[in-house]
Design an enzyme around this catalytic site. Structure first.
Site, PDB file in Angstrom:
ATOM      1  N   ASN A 207      36.266  64.504  75.061  1.00  0.00           N
ATOM      2  CA  ASN A 207      37.659  64.706  74.650  1.00  0.00           C
ATOM      3  C   ASN A 207      37.734  65.918  73.730  1.00  0.00           C
ATOM      4  O   ASN A 207      36.724  66.564  73.465  1.00  0.00           O
ATOM      5  CB  ASN A 207      38.218  63.444  73.974  1.00  0.00           C
ATOM      6  N   ASP A 276      36.321  55.881  75.444  1.00  0.00           N
ATOM      7  CA  ASP A 276      36.487  54.461  75.740  1.00  0.00           C
ATOM      8  C   ASP A 276      35.695  54.050  76.966  1.00  0.00           C
ATOM      9  O   ASP A 276      35.343  52.878  77.125  1.00  0.00           O
ATOM     10  CB  ASP A 276      37.983  54.152  75.964  1.00  0.00           C
ATOM     11  N   LYS A 286      21.918  66.527  90.086  1.00  0.00           N
ATOM     12  CA  LYS A 286      23.252  67.116  90.058  1.00  0.00           C
ATOM     13  C   LYS A 286      24.055  66.630  91.276  1.00  0.00           C
ATOM     14  O   LYS A 286      23.553  66.671  92.409  1.00  0.00           O
ATOM     15  CB  LYS A 286      23.106  68.642  90.086  1.00  0.00           C
ATOM     16  N   PHE A 320      41.148  55.260  62.590  1.00  0.00           N
ATOM     17  CA  PHE A 320      42.155  56.261  62.931  1.00  0.00           C
ATOM     18  C   PHE A 320      42.906  55.800  64.174  1.00  0.00           C
ATOM     19  O   PHE A 320      42.358  55.053  64.990  1.00  0.00           O
ATOM     20  CB  PHE A 320      41.495  57.619  63.212  1.00  0.00           C
ATOM     21  N   LYS A 334      46.476  48.169  66.079  1.00  0.00           N
ATOM     22  CA  LYS A 334      45.029  48.458  66.014  1.00  0.00           C
ATOM     23  C   LYS A 334      44.439  47.974  64.693  1.00  0.00           C
ATOM     24  O   LYS A 334      43.346  47.423  64.661  1.00  0.00           O
ATOM     25  CB  LYS A 334      44.769  49.965  66.179  1.00  0.00           C
ATOM     26  N   LYS A 338      41.561  45.096  64.945  1.00  0.00           N
ATOM     27  CA  LYS A 338      40.172  45.483  64.644  1.00  0.00           C
ATOM     28  C   LYS A 338      39.790  45.172  63.193  1.00  0.00           C
ATOM     29  O   LYS A 338      38.743  45.603  62.733  1.00  0.00           O
ATOM     30  CB  LYS A 338      39.971  46.971  64.962  1.00  0.00           C
TER      31      LYS A 338
HETATM   32  N1  CTP Z   1      36.972  53.356  68.181  1.00  0.00           N
HETATM   33  C1  CTP Z   1      35.689  52.883  68.159  1.00  0.00           C
HETATM   34  N2  CTP Z   1      35.035  52.639  69.334  1.00  0.00           N
HETATM   35  C2  CTP Z   1      35.635  52.860  70.521  1.00  0.00           C
HETATM   36  C3  CTP Z   1      36.960  53.367  70.551  1.00  0.00           C
HETATM   37  C4  CTP Z   1      37.591  53.605  69.351  1.00  0.00           C
HETATM   38  O1  CTP Z   1      35.134  52.674  67.076  1.00  0.00           O
HETATM   39  N3  CTP Z   1      34.969  52.612  71.642  1.00  0.00           N
HETATM   40  C5  CTP Z   1      37.666  53.580  66.889  1.00  0.00           C
HETATM   41  C6  CTP Z   1      38.028  55.027  66.619  1.00  0.00           C
HETATM   42  O2  CTP Z   1      36.982  55.684  65.906  1.00  0.00           O
HETATM   43  C7  CTP Z   1      39.258  54.878  65.763  1.00  0.00           C
HETATM   44  C8  CTP Z   1      39.899  53.593  66.245  1.00  0.00           C
HETATM   45  O3  CTP Z   1      38.878  52.902  66.963  1.00  0.00           O
HETATM   46  O4  CTP Z   1      38.973  54.710  64.389  1.00  0.00           O
HETATM   47  C9  CTP Z   1      41.078  53.778  67.161  1.00  0.00           C
HETATM   48  O5  CTP Z   1      40.737  54.647  68.212  1.00  0.00           O
HETATM   49  P1  CTP Z   1      41.799  55.052  69.325  1.00  0.00           P
HETATM   50  O6  CTP Z   1      41.113  55.918  70.338  1.00  0.00           O
HETATM   51  O7  CTP Z   1      43.045  55.558  68.675  1.00  0.00           O
HETATM   52  O8  CTP Z   1      42.191  53.655  69.927  1.00  0.00           O
HETATM   53  P2  CTP Z   1      41.553  52.701  70.978  1.00  0.00           P
HETATM   54  O9  CTP Z   1      41.199  51.431  70.275  1.00  0.00           O
HETATM   55  O10 CTP Z   1      40.441  53.368  71.720  1.00  0.00           O
HETATM   56  O11 CTP Z   1      42.797  52.392  71.897  1.00  0.00           O
HETATM   57  P3  CTP Z   1      43.575  53.342  72.950  1.00  0.00           P
HETATM   58  O12 CTP Z   1      42.569  54.389  73.406  1.00  0.00           O
HETATM   59  O13 CTP Z   1      43.971  52.392  74.018  1.00  0.00           O
HETATM   60  O14 CTP Z   1      44.724  53.928  72.208  1.00  0.00           O
END
Ligand code: CTP
Length: 404
Positions: A207, A276, A286, A320, A334, A338
Site C-alpha cells: 500500500n 489485510d 516468476k 489508527f 474499530k 479491537k
Molecule cells: N491493523 C493491524 N493488523 C492488521 C490490520 C490492521 O494491526 N492486519 C491495525 C492498524 O495498524 C491500525 C488499525 O489496525 O492501527 C486499523 O487499521 P485499518 O487498516 O484502518 O483498519 P482495518 O481493521 O484493517 O479495517 P478496514 O481495512 O476494513 O478498514
C-alpha cells in the site's frame, strides 16, 4: 528549536570543518548559537567562518580583557539551554572526565549543569583505546549524552569507527536534549510503514504507506525520553535513534515481532498500514504472462492490534484508522472492536492528510467517546499531540492506582 540557546564547543580535529554545517543547520531551525573554539580547532577552521555563520562573536580565549567579550564564560554557562561539543577529540573527552579545566571550553563545561551532548570524532584506534573508552563510559555515567561515532572512511586514509556522526543525527540528538523528558522510563512499542505480501520472487502487494507517521512517533517518543521499540515495514526513511529497531517485510513477520515484544511495553502504538490480505500461494518461480485473465486468491492476515487488544492488560493501546468514508463512525467501531484506548483517525481524501505527506489532519478519539479534531500539522506535531493524550492516560491510571 525556536530561540533555543545552544553553546557549541569545537575542538581540534579534521571534522572541525563540519561544525560550520552544524551551525547552519541549528540557525536554520531557529536556534541561537554561541561558539567556543579551542586553540587547536583554530588550526582547522577559522573563527571568522564560525562567527559569520553563528551571527555572533566566537569565544576562543580564557584570559582576555572583560570588554572584549560581550558575555563572560560563566555567563555563557547560564545563557545555554544545552551544550554540544562537536567534534569532540580524545583530549577534551579526557579533560572533562578528569576534571581538568585549562582553557575556555574545558572550564566552561566544568562550570555548568546544562544538558550536554558530546560527539566524538577521531582516528579509529584512538577511539578504541581503553582509556578513551573508559572516559566515555565515565561521562555517560555522569549524565553526559555521548553519541556513537560513525563508521566509514577516516581522514587518515583508513576506514573504521571514528567519524563525526551525520549532521542530521546530531541535530536530532540536540532536539532530544532540548525536549523535556516527560515519558522517561516508559517503554513504547511503535509499528510503522506498509507491509509487503509477495506473490512470486519479484512481485508483491503493498500500500502507499511511507512510514512517516510511525517514524515521527518514534522520533518524538525518543525525544521525550521514552525507550522505543520500532517495528517497521519496508520504508526509505533513515532509522530514528531508538533503543531497538526491527525491520520486517510481511504482515506475518510484523505479527511475530509484535507478539515477541509487546509484553515488555507500557504503550503500544500501531501506526503501520498492515496489509489485510496476502496471496494464498507464493509462487516459487516468476509467474509468466501466459493467461488472458489471472486470478489471485488471497487469504486474510492476522489482525495484529486485535490480538494485542485481547491480552493488553494495563498496557495502553493506540491504533489508527485510515478511511475514505464515514471516518468517525468507522474509527469508533474499530476502537471498541479491537479494545484500543485511543484511535487516531484520518481521512485519506483530505489534502495534507494520510500517506506520504509530511503533514497530517487527525482526530483523536478515546474510550469515553471524547473526540478531538486537530487542524493540519506536521507529522512530528501530530506525534506530539498523540503522545500528550497517551501521557494523560498514564497520569490518570497513576492517580487511580494511588487512590485505590
Ligand atoms: N491493523 C493491524 N493488523 C492488521 C490490520 C490492521 O494491526 N492486519 C491495525 C492498524 O495498524 C491500525 C488499525 O489496525 O492501527 C486499523 O487499521 P485499518 O487498516 O484502518 O483498519 P482495518 O481493521 O484493517 O479495517 P478496514 O481495512 O476494513 O478498514
Amino acid at each position: 528549536m525556536d530561540n533555543k540557546k545552544v553553546v557549541l564547543g569545537v575542538t581540534g580535529g579534521i571534522a572541525a570543518y563540519k561544525a560550520a554545517e552544524l551551525i547552519r543547520a541549528l540557525i536554520k531551525r531557529g536556534a541561537q548559537v554561541r561558539v567556543i573554539m579551542t586553540k587547536s580547532a583554530k588550526e582547522f577552521i577559522s573563527p571568522l567562518t564560525l562567527q559569520t555563520l553563528s551571527q555572533n562573536q566566537v569565544y576562543t580565549d580564557m584570559f582576555v580583557p572583560a570588554e572584549k567579550y560581550e558575555m563572560a564564560h560563566i555567563t555563557l554557562a547560564e545563557f545555554a539551554d544545552a551544550f554540544v561539543i562537536a567534534p569532540a577529540t580524545a583530549n577534551i573527552i579526557g579533560k572533562i572526565a578528569s576534571g581538568i579545566g585549562d582553557d575556555l571550553l574545558s572550564t566552561t563545561i566544568m562550570a555548568q549543569e546544562k544538558p550536554t551532548l558530546i560527539c566524538p570524532a577521531m582516528n579509529d584506534k584512538m577511539l578504541a583505546n581503553p582509556i578513551v573508552q573508559e572516559n566515555i563510559s565515565k561521562l555517560k555515567k555522569l549524565g553526559y549524552v555521548v553519541m556513537e561515532s560513525a563508521q566509514g572512511e577516516l581522514a587518515c586514509k583508513t576506514s573504521g569507527k571514528g567519524r563525526l556522526p551525520e549532521i542530521a543525527d546530531i541535530i536530532e540528538e540536540i532536539e532530544a536534549l532540548l525536549t523535556p523528558k516527560d515519558l522517561k522510563s516508559k517503554r513504547i512499542l511503535i509499528t510503522a510503514g506498509p507491509t509487503e505480501e509477495p506473490l512470486d520472487p519479484v512481485r508483491f502487494i503493498t500500500n502507499l504507506s511511507s512510514g512517516k507517521m510511525g517514524y515521527a512517533l518514534a522520533i518524538e517518543a525518543h525525544r521525550r525520553g521514552a525507550e522505543v521499540i520500532l517495528i517497521s515495514g519496508p520504508t526509505n526513511l533513515p532509522l530514528p535513534p531508538v533503543e531497538k529497531a526491527i525491520k520486517v517485510r510481511t504482515a506475518k513477520e510484523m505479527y511475530k515481532a509484535v507478539m515477541d515484544n509487546y509484553k515488555k511495553a507500557d504503550v503500544i502504538i500501531k501506526a503501520a498500514a498492515v496489509a489485510d490480505y496476502s496471496p494464498k500461494i507464493l509462487a516459487a518461480e516468476k509467474i509468466k504472462k501466459d493467461k488472458k485473465i489471472l486470478s489471485l486468491e488471497l487469504k486474510n492476515n492476522p489482525d495484529i492490534i486485535a490480538e494485542v487488544g485481547k491480552n493488553k492488560g494495563r498496557r495502553i493501546l493506540v491504533g489508527f484508522a485510515m478511511e475514505t468514508q464515514n471516518l468517525l463512525d468507522n474509527a469508533r467501531k474499530k476502537l471498541k472492536k479491537k479494545n484500543m484506548d485511543l484511535i487516531v483517525a484520518n481521512n485519506l481524501r483530505e489534502d495534507g492528510a494520510g500517506f506520504r505527506t509530511d503533514t497530517n489532519i487527525i482526530t483523536i478519539i478515546d474510550r469515553t467517546g471524547k473526540t478531538e479534531s486537530l487542524g493540519k500539522m506536521t507529522k512530528i506535531e501530530a506525534a506530539g499531540a498523540i503522545l500528550d493524550r497517551v501521557k494523560k492516560i498514564i497520569n490518570g491510571n497513576k492517580k487511580r492506582n494511588n487512590n485505590g
